[in-house]
Design a protein around this motif. Structure first.
Motif, PDB file in Angstrom:
ATOM      1  N   ASN A 181     -41.419  11.175  56.259  1.00 47.34           N
ATOM      2  CA  ASN A 181     -42.087  12.391  55.782  1.00 47.34           C
ATOM      3  C   ASN A 181     -41.206  13.206  54.820  1.00 47.34           C
ATOM      4  OD1 ASN A 181     -40.238  13.139  57.683  1.00 47.34           O
ATOM      5  ND2 ASN A 181     -41.524  14.673  58.681  1.00 47.34           N
ATOM      6  N   ASP A 182     -40.044  12.670  54.421  1.00 46.06           N
ATOM      7  CA  ASP A 182     -39.199  13.347  53.437  1.00 46.06           C
ATOM      8  C   ASP A 182     -39.821  13.235  52.050  1.00 46.06           C
ATOM      9  OD1 ASP A 182     -37.379  14.173  55.282  1.00 46.06           O
ATOM     10  OD2 ASP A 182     -36.007  12.490  54.985  1.00 46.06           O
ATOM     11  N   GLN A 183     -39.306  14.036  51.119  1.00 42.15           N
ATOM     12  CA  GLN A 183     -39.893  14.080  49.785  1.00 42.15           C
ATOM     13  C   GLN A 183     -38.859  13.771  48.699  1.00 42.15           C
ATOM     14  OE1 GLN A 183     -41.699  17.989  49.535  1.00 42.15           O
ATOM     15  NE2 GLN A 183     -43.567  17.279  50.524  1.00 42.15           N
ATOM     16  N   ARG A 184     -39.384  13.356  47.546  1.00 42.68           N
ATOM     17  CA  ARG A 184     -38.556  13.097  46.370  1.00 42.68           C
ATOM     18  C   ARG A 184     -39.123  13.864  45.182  1.00 42.68           C
ATOM     19  NH1 ARG A 184     -37.967   6.506  46.894  1.00 42.68           N
ATOM     20  NH2 ARG A 184     -36.549   6.498  48.673  1.00 42.68           N
ATOM     21  N   ASN A 185     -38.296  14.004  44.149  1.00 42.14           N
ATOM     22  CA  ASN A 185     -38.725  14.616  42.895  1.00 42.14           C
ATOM     23  C   ASN A 185     -38.679  13.577  41.788  1.00 42.14           C
ATOM     24  OD1 ASN A 185     -38.811  17.076  44.259  1.00 42.14           O
ATOM     25  ND2 ASN A 185     -36.735  17.628  43.626  1.00 42.14           N
ATOM     26  N   LEU A 186     -39.541  13.758  40.800  1.00 43.75           N
ATOM     27  CA  LEU A 186     -39.507  12.932  39.594  1.00 43.75           C
ATOM     28  C   LEU A 186     -39.358  13.869  38.399  1.00 43.75           C
ATOM     29  CD1 LEU A 186     -39.776  10.190  38.174  1.00 43.75           C
ATOM     30  CD2 LEU A 186     -42.257  10.514  38.166  1.00 43.75           C
ATOM     31  N   SER A 187     -38.227  13.755  37.711  1.00 49.59           N
ATOM     32  CA  SER A 187     -37.974  14.628  36.564  1.00 49.59           C
ATOM     33  C   SER A 187     -38.101  13.845  35.266  1.00 49.59           C
ATOM     34  CB  SER A 187     -36.573  15.244  36.653  1.00 49.59           C
ATOM     35  OG  SER A 187     -35.579  14.240  36.570  1.00 49.59           O
ATOM     36  N   ILE A 188     -38.501  14.545  34.205  1.00 47.16           N
ATOM     37  CA  ILE A 188     -38.584  13.972  32.868  1.00 47.16           C
ATOM     38  C   ILE A 188     -37.988  14.981  31.894  1.00 47.16           C
ATOM     39  CG2 ILE A 188     -41.002  14.743  32.724  1.00 47.16           C
ATOM     40  CD1 ILE A 188     -41.443  12.575  30.593  1.00 47.16           C
ATOM     41  N   THR A 189     -37.083  14.519  31.043  1.00 47.99           N
ATOM     42  CA  THR A 189     -36.407  15.386  30.087  1.00 47.99           C
ATOM     43  C   THR A 189     -36.393  14.713  28.718  1.00 47.99           C
ATOM     44  OG1 THR A 189     -34.950  16.060  31.902  1.00 47.99           O
ATOM     45  CG2 THR A 189     -34.370  16.811  29.699  1.00 47.99           C
ATOM     46  N   LYS A 190     -36.656  15.508  27.687  1.00 46.98           N
ATOM     47  CA  LYS A 190     -36.665  14.999  26.321  1.00 46.98           C
ATOM     48  C   LYS A 190     -35.443  15.531  25.573  1.00 46.98           C
ATOM     49  CE  LYS A 190     -39.534  14.910  22.097  1.00 46.98           C
ATOM     50  NZ  LYS A 190     -40.814  15.347  21.499  1.00 46.98           N
ATOM     51  N   TYR A 191     -34.761  14.633  24.831  1.00 44.19           N
ATOM     52  CA  TYR A 191     -33.591  14.987  24.039  1.00 44.19           C
ATOM     53  C   TYR A 191     -33.799  14.513  22.602  1.00 44.19           C
ATOM     54  CZ  TYR A 191     -31.333  15.431  28.622  1.00 44.19           C
ATOM     55  OH  TYR A 191     -31.030  15.792  29.904  1.00 44.19           O
ATOM     56  N   ASP A 192     -33.078  15.132  21.665  1.00 42.68           N
ATOM     57  CA  ASP A 192     -33.062  14.612  20.307  1.00 42.68           C
ATOM     58  C   ASP A 192     -31.906  13.624  20.168  1.00 42.68           C
ATOM     59  OD1 ASP A 192     -30.706  16.088  19.910  1.00 42.68           O
ATOM     60  OD2 ASP A 192     -31.731  17.724  18.884  1.00 42.68           O
ATOM     61  N   TYR A 193     -31.758  13.014  19.003  1.00 42.66           N
ATOM     62  CA  TYR A 193     -30.734  11.985  18.811  1.00 42.66           C
ATOM     63  C   TYR A 193     -29.319  12.558  18.759  1.00 42.66           C
ATOM     64  CZ  TYR A 193     -33.519   7.733  18.188  1.00 42.66           C
ATOM     65  OH  TYR A 193     -34.305   6.625  18.390  1.00 42.66           O
ATOM     66  N   ASP A 194     -29.186  13.889  18.748  1.00 40.01           N
ATOM     67  CA  ASP A 194     -27.866  14.516  18.813  1.00 40.01           C
ATOM     68  C   ASP A 194     -27.491  14.874  20.247  1.00 40.01           C
ATOM     69  OD1 ASP A 194     -27.313  14.430  16.032  1.00 40.01           O
ATOM     70  OD2 ASP A 194     -28.599  16.185  15.716  1.00 40.01           O
ATOM     71  N   GLY A 195     -28.381  14.549  21.200  1.00 38.61           N
ATOM     72  CA  GLY A 195     -28.101  14.817  22.605  1.00 38.61           C
ATOM     73  C   GLY A 195     -28.518  16.190  23.076  1.00 38.61           C
ATOM     74  N   ASN A 196     -29.234  16.934  22.225  1.00 40.80           N
ATOM     75  CA  ASN A 196     -29.695  18.268  22.611  1.00 40.80           C
ATOM     76  C   ASN A 196     -30.987  18.167  23.420  1.00 40.80           C
ATOM     77  OD1 ASN A 196     -27.635  19.649  21.057  1.00 40.80           O
ATOM     78  ND2 ASN A 196     -28.793  19.048  19.234  1.00 40.80           N
ATOM     79  N   MET A 197     -31.051  18.917  24.526  1.00 40.40           N
ATOM     80  CA  MET A 197     -32.261  18.940  25.345  1.00 40.40           C
ATOM     81  C   MET A 197     -33.359  19.714  24.626  1.00 40.40           C
ATOM     82  SD  MET A 197     -32.742  20.443  29.200  1.00 40.40           S
ATOM     83  CE  MET A 197     -34.374  20.788  29.860  1.00 40.40           C
ATOM     84  N   ILE A 198     -34.556  19.127  24.549  1.00 45.58           N
ATOM     85  CA  ILE A 198     -35.706  19.771  23.911  1.00 45.58           C
ATOM     86  C   ILE A 198     -36.583  20.430  24.968  1.00 45.58           C
ATOM     87  CG2 ILE A 198     -37.742  19.401  22.474  1.00 45.58           C
ATOM     88  CD1 ILE A 198     -36.251  17.026  21.215  1.00 45.58           C
ATOM     89  N   TRP A 199     -36.899  19.707  26.028  1.00 54.26           N
ATOM     90  CA  TRP A 199     -37.638  20.267  27.148  1.00 54.26           C
ATOM     91  C   TRP A 199     -37.458  19.404  28.387  1.00 54.26           C
ATOM     92  CZ3 TRP A 199     -41.099  16.847  29.116  1.00 54.26           C
ATOM     93  CH2 TRP A 199     -41.710  15.936  28.248  1.00 54.26           C
ATOM     94  N   GLY A 200     -37.796  19.983  29.537  1.00 51.53           N
ATOM     95  CA  GLY A 200     -37.732  19.247  30.785  1.00 51.53           C
ATOM     96  C   GLY A 200     -38.881  19.643  31.696  1.00 51.53           C
ATOM     97  N   ASN A 201     -39.287  18.757  32.563  1.00 50.35           N
ATOM     98  CA  ASN A 201     -40.351  19.021  33.518  1.00 50.35           C
ATOM     99  C   ASN A 201     -40.056  18.247  34.795  1.00 50.35           C
ATOM    100  OD1 ASN A 201     -42.825  19.998  34.560  1.00 50.35           O
ATOM    101  ND2 ASN A 201     -43.789  19.833  32.544  1.00 50.35           N
ATOM    102  N   LYS A 202     -40.655  18.657  35.885  1.00 48.73           N
ATOM    103  CA  LYS A 202     -40.372  18.020  37.164  1.00 48.73           C
ATOM    104  C   LYS A 202     -41.625  17.982  38.026  1.00 48.73           C
ATOM    105  CE  LYS A 202     -36.496  18.833  39.281  1.00 48.73           C
ATOM    106  NZ  LYS A 202     -35.404  19.466  40.078  1.00 48.73           N
ATOM    107  N   ILE A 203     -41.835  16.838  38.691  1.00 46.32           N
ATOM    108  CA  ILE A 203     -42.903  16.691  39.667  1.00 46.32           C
ATOM    109  C   ILE A 203     -42.238  16.652  41.034  1.00 46.32           C
ATOM    110  CG2 ILE A 203     -44.770  15.232  40.504  1.00 46.32           C
ATOM    111  CD1 ILE A 203     -43.789  14.543  37.042  1.00 46.32           C
ATOM    112  N   GLU A 204     -42.620  17.560  41.927  1.00 48.92           N
ATOM    113  CA  GLU A 204     -41.988  17.660  43.239  1.00 48.92           C
ATOM    114  C   GLU A 204     -42.953  17.233  44.338  1.00 48.92           C
ATOM    115  OE1 GLU A 204     -40.955  21.832  43.048  1.00 48.92           O
ATOM    116  OE2 GLU A 204     -38.858  21.308  42.622  1.00 48.92           O
ATOM    117  N   GLY A 205     -42.380  16.890  45.487  1.00 44.82           N
ATOM    118  CA  GLY A 205     -43.200  16.620  46.666  1.00 44.82           C
ATOM    119  C   GLY A 205     -43.691  15.204  46.802  1.00 44.82           C
ATOM    120  N   LEU A 206     -43.036  14.224  46.131  1.00 39.18           N
ATOM    121  CA  LEU A 206     -43.436  12.832  46.295  1.00 39.18           C
ATOM    122  C   LEU A 206     -42.959  12.312  47.644  1.00 39.18           C
ATOM    123  CD1 LEU A 206     -42.464  11.489  42.759  1.00 39.18           C
ATOM    124  CD2 LEU A 206     -44.750  12.050  43.561  1.00 39.18           C
ATOM    125  N   SER A 207     -43.775  11.515  48.289  1.00 42.07           N
ATOM    126  CA  SER A 207     -43.393  10.934  49.567  1.00 42.07           C
ATOM    127  C   SER A 207     -42.200  10.012  49.386  1.00 42.07           C
ATOM    128  CB  SER A 207     -44.561  10.149  50.161  1.00 42.07           C
ATOM    129  OG  SER A 207     -44.137   9.395  51.281  1.00 42.07           O
TER     130      SER A 207
END
Length: 264
Positions: A181-207
């Motif tokens: 009954n524990d949970q996991r998260n799934l994160s997604i992050t977008k970067y440009d080719y210089d390594g700069n973060m553009i945006w990030g999002n996360k889905i929480e509560g996965l079995s």
């Protein structure tokens, strides 16, 4: 790999012709382990390690990659030593350079490092683009620190070459000892080719007890992102805009589908 290596080469009229690489040349071209084979508009390309130590916990730090090309026009053979950057992180915790993608300008390789850091984990992703002459064209370094994470079960790295973007997904385990009954998260992050973060999002509560298969992500024609995760009993799909805004998400209970199909 020894002996004669035969490759089927595509011709412009849609037919194929066979070309043989002799035993002596193939020993020179593939002395370690054959890692990747792909075809460009002008050549068929083989990538191999030099010593075969790319998985060794210590010796991988001194490993090299070799590109062996057979030109489609005239079948001329050429061997190129790829001048990849040397690994700078602890070899035991670092993946040696592996093929990621290619275009007509060059070949993309990635190397990953992961380690514990305080109450979380530290992750770095290095991506390089090498020319077909073995010269470094571009290097991207991305460093990630995640607090409150026991380990990451999966990393997924996708290159969006058309838009010079990099997507990194992580299936995060919150506790070392996982219960049903524990949970996991799934994160997604977008970067440009210089390594700069553009945006990030996360889905929480996965079995946590669902036995997940590898993460699947692809870029649609309208640049929306399609992210999919399948488990033992479930399939979940998320879609985001190119700016990281959630469009929709939906899941399917695979057990219910099987049960419905089995009803006569």
């Amino acid at each position: 790999m020894t002996g004669v290596q035969t490759c089927a080469l595509p011709i412009l009229d849609g037919t194929f012709t066979e070309h043989q690489i002799t035993k002596e040349k193939w020993k020179t071209a593939s002395p370690g382990n054959l890692k990747q084979v792909f075809v460009t508009d002008s050549a068929i390309c083989y990538i191999s390690s030099k010593y075969g130590n790319e998985a060794h916990p210590k010796k991988k730090a001194e490993e090299k990659l070799i590109l062996f090309k057979v030109q489609l026009d005239g079948y001329k053979e050429k061997k190129i030593n790829l001048k990849l950057p040397k690994l700078t992180t602890e070899p035991k915790k670092t993946d040696f350079w592996y093929y990621k993608d290619h275009d007509e300008e060059g070949i993309y390789f990635a190397s990953l490092f992961e380690d514990k850091a305080g109450k979380g984990i530290e992750f770095s992703c290095n991506i390089v683009k090498m020319s077909y002459n073995g010269i470094l064209l571009k290097e991207t370094k991305i460093s990630i620190k995640k607090e409150g994470i026991a380990r990451v079960n999966q990393w997924k790295i996708i290159l969006d070459k058309e838009n010079s973007s990099i997507y990194i997904c992580a299936l995060e385990q919150l506790k070392l000892n996982v219960k049903e009954n524990d949970q996991r998260n799934l994160s997604i992050t977008k970067y440009d080719y210089d390594g700069n973060m553009i945006w990030g999002n996360k889905i929480e509560g996965l079995s946590a007890g669902n036995g997940y298969l590898p993460i699947d992500l692809f870029i649609q024609k309208n640049q929306d992102i399609h992210l999919e995760l399948k488990g033992r009993n479930i399939q979940v799909i998320w879609e985001f805009t190119s700016k990281g805004e959630s469009i929709k998400n939906y899941s399917t209970n695979l057990t219910e589908i099987v049960d419905r199909k089995s009803v006569v």
